[in-house]
Design an enzyme around this catalytic site. Structure first.
Site, short mmCIF file in Angstrom:
data_model
loop_
_atom_site.label_atom_id
_atom_site.label_comp_id
_atom_site.label_asym_id
_atom_site.label_seq_id
_atom_site.Cartn_x
_atom_site.Cartn_y
_atom_site.Cartn_z
N GLU A 19 -3.00 -4.50 -3.23
CA GLU A 19 -3.48 -5.42 -4.27
C GLU A 19 -3.53 -4.73 -5.63
OE1 GLU A 19 -4.76 -4.78 -1.31
OE2 GLU A 19 -5.87 -6.49 -0.49
N CYS A 42 -10.17 -5.13 -0.18
CA CYS A 42 -11.30 -4.19 -0.10
C CYS A 42 -12.14 -4.30 -1.38
CB CYS A 42 -10.81 -2.77 0.10
SG CYS A 42 -10.22 -1.97 -1.40
N CYS A 98 -4.18 0.78 -2.52
CA CYS A 98 -4.01 -0.48 -1.80
C CYS A 98 -2.93 -1.34 -2.46
CB CYS A 98 -5.31 -1.28 -1.82
SG CYS A 98 -6.66 -0.57 -0.90
N ASN A 113 0.82 -1.20 0.00
CA ASN A 113 0.00 0.00 0.00
C ASN A 113 0.86 1.25 0.00
OD1 ASN A 113 0.43 -1.07 2.65
ND2 ASN A 113 -1.14 0.25 3.51
N CYS A 160 -10.49 -3.20 -4.61
CA CYS A 160 -9.48 -4.16 -5.09
C CYS A 160 -10.14 -5.38 -5.69
CB CYS A 160 -8.53 -4.55 -3.96
SG CYS A 160 -7.43 -3.19 -3.51
N GLU A 216 0.42 5.17 0.62
CA GLU A 216 -0.51 6.18 1.13
C GLU A 216 -0.10 7.59 0.69
OE1 GLU A 216 -1.03 5.41 5.34
OE2 GLU A 216 -2.19 3.60 4.89
N1 THU Z 1 -5.33 -1.48 2.32
C1 THU Z 1 -4.79 -2.29 1.38
O1 THU Z 1 -3.63 -2.10 0.96
N2 THU Z 1 -5.52 -3.31 0.91
C2 THU Z 1 -6.81 -3.57 1.28
O2 THU Z 1 -7.45 -4.44 0.70
C3 THU Z 1 -7.41 -2.83 2.38
C4 THU Z 1 -6.66 -1.65 2.86
C5 THU Z 1 -4.55 -0.34 2.80
C6 THU Z 1 -5.08 0.99 2.37
C7 THU Z 1 -4.52 1.89 3.44
O3 THU Z 1 -3.20 2.27 3.08
C8 THU Z 1 -4.45 1.01 4.67
O4 THU Z 1 -4.53 -0.32 4.21
C9 THU Z 1 -5.55 1.25 5.67
O5 THU Z 1 -6.79 1.22 5.08
#
Ligand code: THU
Length: 163
Positions: free
Chosen positions: A75, A112, A73, A62, A115, A64
């Site tokens: 994925e 999520c 994310c 991920n 994704c 940010e």
């Molecule tokens: N996140 C992912 O990388 N994948 C997911 O399927 C759910 C959430 C990340 C996004 C963000 O950087 C952190 O997790 C918190 O939501």
């Protein structure tokens, strides 16, 4: 009137020892990708590893952003990178590992909704199922045989074609 139950098969492993060698290696790649996540705002680290039919593994984590919705994310970083680098290679499986810098995540974190939609696009494109392996930092590992099963009634390109 009709009622339908739409279910899916989830395989639950107690540890990586129960996985095939290939799947255990893929999960390991997701774990090492997770450790390089850029997640200063949530402190939640996610790693994803995509196994292609040519045997190559493409990773993502991920990313940010101070403008929160601009982040992405793990994925999607991984599947978009796979699509960019190897546009003709089918995706066999994706392993996902998640944890937090603040607490231990011992439940598998499912991808999520965004994704799931993004991964489902590739399943639709390649016409073969994409396996999803999920794990927290430790504990049980979940395996779904197809992203489509994790996103029933998905929107896909069939809705965009003339009938
Ligand atoms: N996140 C992912 O990388 N994948 C997911 O399927 C759910 C959430 C990340 C996004 C963000 O950087 C952190 O997790 C918190 O939501």
């Amino acid at each position: 009137m009709e009622k339908r139950n739409i279910g899916f098969e989830l395989t639950i492993y107690n540890s990586e020892n129960e996985l095939s060698q290939e799947e255990a290696k893929l999960l390991e790649k997701a774990v090492s990708a997770r450790k390089k996540a850029y997640s200063p705002y949530s402190n939640f680290q996610v790693g994803a590893a995509v196994l292609l039919e040519n045997g190559k593994i493409v990773i993502g984590n991920n990313q940010e952003n101070a403008s929160y919705p601009s982040g992405l994310c793990a994925e999607r970083v991984a599947v978009f990178q796979a699509g960019a680098l190897f546009p003709t290679q089918r995706i066999i499986a994706i392993a996902i590992s998640a944890t937090s810098k603040n607490y231990v995540v011992n439940t598998p974190a499912g991808p999520c909704g965004n994704c799931r939609q993004s991964i489902a696009e590739y399943e639709q494109k390649q016409k073969t199922p994409i396996i999803i392996l999920m794990r927290g930092e430790k504990g049980k590992i979940y395996k779904s045989n197809s992203i489509g099963e994790l996103l029933p009634l998905a929107f896909n390109n069939s809705f965009l074609e003339d009938s």
